[in-house]
Scaffold this motif. Structure first.
Motif, short mmCIF file in Angstrom:
data_model
loop_
_atom_site.label_atom_id
_atom_site.label_comp_id
_atom_site.label_asym_id
_atom_site.label_seq_id
_atom_site.Cartn_x
_atom_site.Cartn_y
_atom_site.Cartn_z
N MET A 1 0.84 -1.17 0.00
CA MET A 1 0.00 0.00 0.00
C MET A 1 0.89 1.24 0.00
SD MET A 1 -3.08 1.23 0.12
CE MET A 1 -3.81 -0.37 0.33
N VAL A 2 0.57 2.17 -0.86
CA VAL A 2 1.26 3.46 -0.90
C VAL A 2 0.21 4.56 -0.84
CG1 VAL A 2 3.22 2.55 -2.21
CG2 VAL A 2 1.32 3.58 -3.43
N TYR A 3 0.66 5.76 -0.58
CA TYR A 3 -0.25 6.89 -0.54
C TYR A 3 0.29 7.98 -1.45
CZ TYR A 3 -2.47 4.71 3.45
OH TYR A 3 -3.14 3.83 4.25
N ILE A 4 -0.60 8.53 -2.26
CA ILE A 4 -0.25 9.69 -3.08
C ILE A 4 -1.14 10.84 -2.63
CG2 ILE A 4 0.69 8.39 -5.02
CD1 ILE A 4 -1.96 8.67 -6.47
N TYR A 5 -0.68 12.02 -2.86
CA TYR A 5 -1.35 13.21 -2.36
C TYR A 5 -2.24 13.81 -3.43
CZ TYR A 5 -1.85 17.61 0.16
OH TYR A 5 -2.35 18.70 0.82
N GLU A 6 -3.53 13.91 -3.15
CA GLU A 6 -4.47 14.52 -4.09
C GLU A 6 -4.50 16.03 -3.82
OE1 GLU A 6 -8.89 13.82 -6.00
OE2 GLU A 6 -8.38 12.81 -4.12
N LEU A 7 -3.96 16.77 -4.76
CA LEU A 7 -3.77 18.20 -4.56
C LEU A 7 -5.07 18.97 -4.42
CD1 LEU A 7 -0.76 18.61 -6.96
CD2 LEU A 7 -0.71 18.74 -4.47
N GLY A 8 -6.05 18.70 -5.24
CA GLY A 8 -7.31 19.43 -5.19
C GLY A 8 -8.06 19.27 -3.88
N LYS A 9 -7.92 18.11 -3.26
CA LYS A 9 -8.63 17.84 -2.01
C LYS A 9 -7.72 17.90 -0.79
CE LYS A 9 -12.12 15.08 -4.29
NZ LYS A 9 -12.78 13.81 -4.42
N ASN A 10 -6.40 18.11 -1.04
CA ASN A 10 -5.43 18.22 0.05
C ASN A 10 -5.48 17.04 1.01
OD1 ASN A 10 -4.32 20.67 -0.86
ND2 ASN A 10 -5.99 21.80 0.10
N LYS A 11 -5.48 15.83 0.45
CA LYS A 11 -5.48 14.65 1.32
C LYS A 11 -4.73 13.50 0.66
CE LYS A 11 -9.89 12.64 -0.16
NZ LYS A 11 -11.16 12.12 0.27
N LEU A 12 -4.31 12.56 1.49
CA LEU A 12 -3.63 11.37 1.00
C LEU A 12 -4.66 10.35 0.52
CD1 LEU A 12 -0.85 10.92 3.70
CD2 LEU A 12 -0.56 11.70 1.34
N ILE A 13 -4.36 9.71 -0.59
CA ILE A 13 -5.24 8.73 -1.21
C ILE A 13 -4.49 7.40 -1.29
CG2 ILE A 13 -6.51 8.14 -3.33
CD1 ILE A 13 -7.64 10.60 -1.98
N GLU A 14 -5.17 6.31 -0.97
CA GLU A 14 -4.55 4.99 -1.08
C GLU A 14 -4.33 4.64 -2.54
OE1 GLU A 14 -6.82 1.99 0.90
OE2 GLU A 14 -6.26 2.71 2.89
N ALA A 15 -3.15 4.10 -2.80
CA ALA A 15 -2.81 3.66 -4.14
C ALA A 15 -2.05 2.34 -4.02
CB ALA A 15 -1.95 4.71 -4.85
N GLU A 16 -1.79 1.73 -5.15
CA GLU A 16 -1.03 0.48 -5.16
C GLU A 16 -0.16 0.41 -6.40
OE1 GLU A 16 -3.84 -2.74 -5.03
OE2 GLU A 16 -5.00 -1.95 -6.68
N ILE A 17 0.92 -0.33 -6.26
CA ILE A 17 1.82 -0.56 -7.39
C ILE A 17 1.69 -2.03 -7.75
CG2 ILE A 17 4.21 -0.53 -8.19
CD1 ILE A 17 4.67 1.74 -6.09
N VAL A 18 1.26 -2.28 -8.99
CA VAL A 18 1.00 -3.65 -9.43
C VAL A 18 1.70 -3.89 -10.77
CG1 VAL A 18 -1.21 -3.79 -8.22
CG2 VAL A 18 -1.16 -2.97 -10.57
N ILE A 19 1.90 -5.16 -11.06
CA ILE A 19 2.51 -5.52 -12.35
C ILE A 19 1.58 -5.07 -13.47
CG2 ILE A 19 1.58 -7.87 -12.48
CD1 ILE A 19 5.19 -7.14 -13.28
N ALA A 20 2.15 -4.49 -14.49
CA ALA A 20 1.35 -3.97 -15.60
C ALA A 20 0.84 -5.11 -16.47
CB ALA A 20 2.19 -3.01 -16.44
N SER A 21 -0.36 -4.95 -16.96
CA SER A 21 -0.93 -5.92 -17.89
C SER A 21 -2.03 -5.24 -18.69
CB SER A 21 -1.51 -7.13 -17.13
OG SER A 21 -2.57 -6.71 -16.30
N GLY A 22 -2.36 -5.84 -19.80
CA GLY A 22 -3.44 -5.29 -20.62
C GLY A 22 -3.03 -4.05 -21.37
N LYS A 23 -4.02 -3.23 -21.67
CA LYS A 23 -3.80 -2.02 -22.45
C LYS A 23 -3.04 -0.99 -21.62
CE LYS A 23 -6.18 1.47 -25.11
NZ LYS A 23 -7.34 2.30 -25.12
N MET A 24 -1.99 -0.45 -22.21
CA MET A 24 -1.17 0.54 -21.53
C MET A 24 -1.48 1.94 -22.07
SD MET A 24 0.65 -1.16 -19.38
CE MET A 24 2.03 -0.11 -18.96
N PRO A 25 -1.10 2.98 -21.32
CA PRO A 25 -1.32 4.35 -21.79
C PRO A 25 -0.61 4.61 -23.12
CG PRO A 25 -0.71 4.33 -19.48
CD PRO A 25 -0.50 2.94 -19.99
N LEU A 26 -1.15 5.55 -23.88
CA LEU A 26 -0.65 5.81 -25.23
C LEU A 26 0.01 7.18 -25.34
CD1 LEU A 26 -3.87 4.60 -27.07
CD2 LEU A 26 -1.74 3.31 -26.75
N LYS A 27 0.95 7.27 -26.28
CA LYS A 27 1.62 8.55 -26.55
C LYS A 27 0.61 9.61 -26.97
CE LYS A 27 5.88 8.77 -28.06
NZ LYS A 27 7.13 8.65 -28.80
#
Length: 158
Positions: A1-27
C-alpha cells in the motif's frame, strides 16, 4: 500500500503498485513513451501505480530489469495529468515508484543488493540528487545506494 497526495482535495489517497498488464497508456494521450511496446521487452518487469481498488487511469509507470546482479530502472514516467504545478492532480507518484524500485533492489542477491541504477536525462540529474539522494556515477549514469534507498522506502512506502 502506498499513498499519493491529491492536490485538489489536500489529502492522501490509497494507491497500489502492481505488475502492468493489458492495455497501456498511449503517446497520443500525452505520455512520452510507447508503453505497449516497452511492456513487451524481454527481461523487464513493468509496474503501474494506480488508485487502490480502481481501474482508474494509471498515475505512473516504472520499468525495471536485472543485469549483472544490479537492478536497473530503465524508464519511469508520471502520468501527464500529474506533471507541472498548475493542473497537477496527484503528487508523490515519482517518489513512490522510485522507492518501490529501491525496495525491489533489496530482493537481489549479490554485490549490488540495495542499489538502484539508472540513466538520467541531463536536466534531471540535480533533481535526482536533491530529491532522492542519488549519486552521479559517470555521465548521466546515476545510482541510489542502499542507505538512501532505505530512506526513500521509509518516506514513501512507510
Amino acid at each position: 500500500m502506498v499513498y499519493i497526495y491529491e492536490l485538489g482535495k489536500n489529502k492522501l489517497i490509497e494507491a497500489e503498485i502492481v505488475i502492468a498488464s493489458g492495455k497501456m497508456p498511449l503517446k497520443k494521450d500525452g505520455w512520452n513513451f510507447n508503453w505497449n511496446e516497452l511492456i513487451k521487452e524481454k527481461n523487464t518487469k513493468t509496474y503501474i501505480l494506480k488508485l487502490k481498488d480502481s481501474t482508474q487511469i494509471t498515475q505512473g509507470i516504472i520499468q525495471l530489469r536485472i543485469e549483472n546482479d544490479m537492478l536497473i530502472m530503465d524508464v519511469v514516467e508520471i502520468a501527464p495529468h500529474n506533471l507541472g504545478s498548475s493542473n497537477k492532480k496527484f503528487d508523490l507518484v515519482a517518489g513512490c515508484l522510485i522507492a518501490f524500485a529501491c525496495r525491489e533492489s533489496f530482493k537481489i542477491e549479490g554485490n549490488y543488493r540495495g542499489f538502484l541504477t539508472f540513466t538520467s536525462k541531463t536536466n534531471l540529474i540535480e533533481w535526482y540528487k536533491k530529491k532522492y539522494g542519488a549519486t552521479q556515477a559517470l555521465g548521466q549514469r546515476m545510482f541510489i545506494d542502499d542507505i538512501n534507498g532505505l530512506k526513500l522506502i521509509e518516506k514513501y512506502l512507510g
